[in-house]
Design a protein around this motif. Structure first.
Motif, PDB file in Angstrom:
ATOM      1  N   SER A 152      37.196  24.446  33.355  1.00  0.00           N
ATOM      2  CA  SER A 152      35.938  24.915  32.500  1.00  0.00           C
ATOM      3  C   SER A 152      35.785  24.142  31.042  1.00  0.00           C
ATOM      4  O   SER A 152      36.875  24.849  30.440  1.00  0.00           O
ATOM      5  CB  SER A 152      35.806  26.266  32.561  1.00  0.00           C
ATOM      6  OG  SER A 152      34.696  26.536  31.661  1.00  0.00           O
ATOM      7  N   CYS A 243      41.157  37.178  31.455  1.00  0.00           N
ATOM      8  CA  CYS A 243      39.988  37.266  32.450  1.00  0.00           C
ATOM      9  C   CYS A 243      39.287  35.718  32.912  1.00  0.00           C
ATOM     10  O   CYS A 243      39.233  35.330  33.699  1.00  0.00           O
ATOM     11  CB  CYS A 243      38.852  38.380  32.338  1.00  0.00           C
ATOM     12  SG  CYS A 243      37.945  38.505  33.737  1.00  0.00           S
ATOM     13  N   ASP A 244      39.236  35.222  31.458  1.00  0.00           N
ATOM     14  CA  ASP A 244      38.432  34.026  31.636  1.00  0.00           C
ATOM     15  C   ASP A 244      39.605  32.794  32.454  1.00  0.00           C
ATOM     16  O   ASP A 244      39.153  31.798  32.799  1.00  0.00           O
ATOM     17  CB  ASP A 244      38.311  33.522  30.004  1.00  0.00           C
ATOM     18  CG  ASP A 244      37.167  33.948  29.571  1.00  0.00           C
ATOM     19  OD1 ASP A 244      36.489  34.551  30.192  1.00  0.00           O
ATOM     20  OD2 ASP A 244      36.974  33.960  28.410  1.00  0.00           O
ATOM     21  N   ASP A 246      42.515  33.929  34.581  1.00  0.00           N
ATOM     22  CA  ASP A 246      42.781  34.286  36.059  1.00  0.00           C
ATOM     23  C   ASP A 246      42.123  35.764  36.400  1.00  0.00           C
ATOM     24  O   ASP A 246      42.874  36.612  36.463  1.00  0.00           O
ATOM     25  CB  ASP A 246      44.302  34.381  36.042  1.00  0.00           C
ATOM     26  CG  ASP A 246      45.061  33.244  36.390  1.00  0.00           C
ATOM     27  OD1 ASP A 246      44.394  32.374  37.032  1.00  0.00           O
ATOM     28  OD2 ASP A 246      46.089  33.166  36.110  1.00  0.00           O
ATOM     29  N   GLY A 247      40.787  35.490  36.255  1.00  0.00           N
ATOM     30  CA  GLY A 247      40.089  36.922  36.633  1.00  0.00           C
ATOM     31  C   GLY A 247      38.719  36.410  36.995  1.00  0.00           C
ATOM     32  O   GLY A 247      38.385  35.551  37.106  1.00  0.00           O
ATOM     33  N   GLU A 248      37.924  37.535  37.341  1.00  0.00           N
ATOM     34  CA  GLU A 248      36.544  37.510  37.812  1.00  0.00           C
ATOM     35  C   GLU A 248      35.737  38.564  37.404  1.00  0.00           C
ATOM     36  O   GLU A 248      36.279  39.685  37.372  1.00  0.00           O
ATOM     37  CB  GLU A 248      36.426  37.312  39.242  1.00  0.00           C
ATOM     38  CG  GLU A 248      36.806  38.409  40.220  1.00  0.00           C
ATOM     39  CD  GLU A 248      36.564  38.290  41.606  1.00  0.00           C
ATOM     40  OE1 GLU A 248      35.942  37.013  41.868  1.00  0.00           O
ATOM     41  OE2 GLU A 248      36.935  39.000  42.523  1.00  0.00           O
ATOM     42  N   GLU A 249      34.605  38.578  37.073  1.00  0.00           N
ATOM     43  CA  GLU A 249      33.600  39.697  36.871  1.00  0.00           C
ATOM     44  C   GLU A 249      32.835  40.302  38.005  1.00  0.00           C
ATOM     45  O   GLU A 249      32.353  39.582  38.720  1.00  0.00           O
ATOM     46  CB  GLU A 249      32.338  39.448  35.679  1.00  0.00           C
ATOM     47  CG  GLU A 249      31.921  40.709  35.202  1.00  0.00           C
ATOM     48  CD  GLU A 249      30.946  40.407  34.067  1.00  0.00           C
ATOM     49  OE1 GLU A 249      30.264  41.178  33.609  1.00  0.00           O
ATOM     50  OE2 GLU A 249      31.053  39.210  33.479  1.00  0.00           O
ATOM     51  N   VAL A 250      33.319  41.517  38.360  1.00  0.00           N
ATOM     52  CA  VAL A 250      32.802  41.959  39.793  1.00  0.00           C
ATOM     53  C   VAL A 250      31.310  42.536  39.469  1.00  0.00           C
ATOM     54  O   VAL A 250      30.427  42.065  40.334  1.00  0.00           O
ATOM     55  CB  VAL A 250      33.707  43.046  40.166  1.00  0.00           C
ATOM     56  CG1 VAL A 250      33.189  43.698  41.501  1.00  0.00           C
ATOM     57  CG2 VAL A 250      35.085  42.874  40.502  1.00  0.00           C
ATOM     58  N   ARG A 255      35.781  44.014  35.928  1.00  0.00           N
ATOM     59  CA  ARG A 255      36.434  42.910  36.151  1.00  0.00           C
ATOM     60  C   ARG A 255      37.848  42.933  36.947  1.00  0.00           C
ATOM     61  O   ARG A 255      38.486  44.232  37.002  1.00  0.00           O
ATOM     62  CB  ARG A 255      36.751  41.959  34.747  1.00  0.00           C
ATOM     63  CG  ARG A 255      35.705  41.807  34.016  1.00  0.00           C
ATOM     64  CD  ARG A 255      35.978  41.178  32.681  1.00  0.00           C
ATOM     65  NE  ARG A 255      36.539  42.028  31.747  1.00  0.00           N
ATOM     66  CZ  ARG A 255      37.031  41.491  30.573  1.00  0.00           C
ATOM     67  NH1 ARG A 255      36.643  40.476  30.171  1.00  0.00           N
ATOM     68  NH2 ARG A 255      37.474  42.397  29.729  1.00  0.00           N
ATOM     69  N   ARG A 256      38.273  41.935  37.609  1.00  0.00           N
ATOM     70  CA  ARG A 256      39.465  41.869  38.306  1.00  0.00           C
ATOM     71  C   ARG A 256      40.264  40.930  37.445  1.00  0.00           C
ATOM     72  O   ARG A 256      39.876  39.738  37.125  1.00  0.00           O
ATOM     73  CB  ARG A 256      39.340  41.624  39.846  1.00  0.00           C
ATOM     74  CG  ARG A 256      38.576  42.708  40.485  1.00  0.00           C
ATOM     75  CD  ARG A 256      38.918  42.362  42.090  1.00  0.00           C
ATOM     76  NE  ARG A 256      38.027  43.429  43.024  1.00  0.00           N
ATOM     77  CZ  ARG A 256      37.059  42.864  43.583  1.00  0.00           C
ATOM     78  NH1 ARG A 256      36.593  41.716  43.186  1.00  0.00           N
ATOM     79  NH2 ARG A 256      36.278  43.775  44.398  1.00  0.00           N
TER      80      ARG A 256
END
Length: 283
Positions: A152, A243-244, A246-250, A255-256
């Motif tokens: 990204s 998170c940006d 190694d994560g995601e917004e649920v 977030r995870r």
């Protein structure tokens, strides 16, 4: 020893006392160069570490005393001699040299780096974000080359902006690179932000508790950087940066985070339970 006359009891709490007792031949890191302790005089500027940051301090008083006891402290970074009551900063706070035990981590800095003009880190959201992003997707080679390679461009741009804010004067560009994918069997276009700085690399290695030696440091070996718990803002930056990477917004506000580093996730979870509840009580 002194005696003060009084007719009432007076209790004063939380007074800081500092003792810097070293043998006369022990080298002391002065701003103008190392010198034996016996040659230190009033007005000299000495290097010191304050909560992990390199600071200058001015000598205001010099005193000496005779002692028959000296403690030799041996570390992976070098050996030195001090009096038994000399305070040493450890992960759990100040500890007298005589009470240090094998395996304890003490705060230090590579003396060879004192001749360089270091980048002074600015505590806050940006520094937390940099630590989170490097922990998630970055690498540190030989303790001085900090590299972030991501797909990204917006992530790369934000990381570069946060890096510049966290370490004023640090300039890095965004490079378009190709990385081979063993799974896809082809080159993947990505973006790289690379900084070559021993001053920055050493700090990141120390905060993430990874070795400065070797071609690649970090990945699954890093530990949760406790420095980010110094403020809610810095902790939020760390979570956003990780998170940006190694994560995601649920869903909104949820977030995870993902990692193969189980000990990191466990410490992060325990820290969030403890620190977040205390911050909420303080609001």
């Amino acid at each position: 020893m002194f005696v003060e006359n009084y007719d009432e009891m007076v209790i004063v709490k939380d007074i800081d006392f500092f003792s810097l007792c070293v043998p006369s031949k022990q080298l002391v890191n002065a701003v103008g160069g190392a010198k034996p302790a016996r040659l230190v005089k009033i007005g000299d500027r000495l290097w010191t570490l304050e909560r992990g940051y390199l600071k200058e301090t001015v000598v205001t008083q010099v005193a000496s005393r005779k002692t028959r006891e000296i403690v030799e402290v041996k570390t992976t970074g070098g050996d030195f001699k001090v009096t038994p009551d000399h305070p040493m900063m450890t992960e759990s706070g100040w500890v007298e040299a005589q009470h240090l035990e094998p395996g304890m981590k003490v705060e230090w800095i590579n003396s060879k780096s004192l001749c360089r003009k270091p980048y002074q880190p600015q505590p806050g959201y940006a520094l937390g974000y940099v630590l989170g992003a490097v922990a998630a997707d970055g690498s540190i080679q030989e303790g001085r080359r900090v590299s972030l390679i991501v797909q990204s461009r917006s992530f790369a741009e934000k990381y570069r902006a946060m890096l510049t804010e966290a370490f004023p004067g640090c300039a890095s560009g965004i490079e378009a690179v190709s990385v081979p994918s063993g799974f896809l069997q082809r080159e993947i276009p990505m973006f790289r932000v690379r900084t070559v700085s021993r001053a920055i690399g050493e700090k990141l290695c120390r905060w993430l508790c990874v070795s400065e030696n070797g071609s690649r440091s970090k990945t699954t070996s890093f530990q949760f950087p406790r420095v980010v718990t110094s403020s809610q803002e810095m902790m939020q930056g760390f979570l956003d940066g990780y998170c940006d990477g190694d994560g995601e917004e649920v869903r909104r506000g949820k977030r995870r985070l993902f990692s193969s580093n189980l000990s990191f996730l466990q410490e992060l979870g325990n820290t969030l339970k403890r620190e977040w509840s205390s911050w909420r009580r303080g609001q």
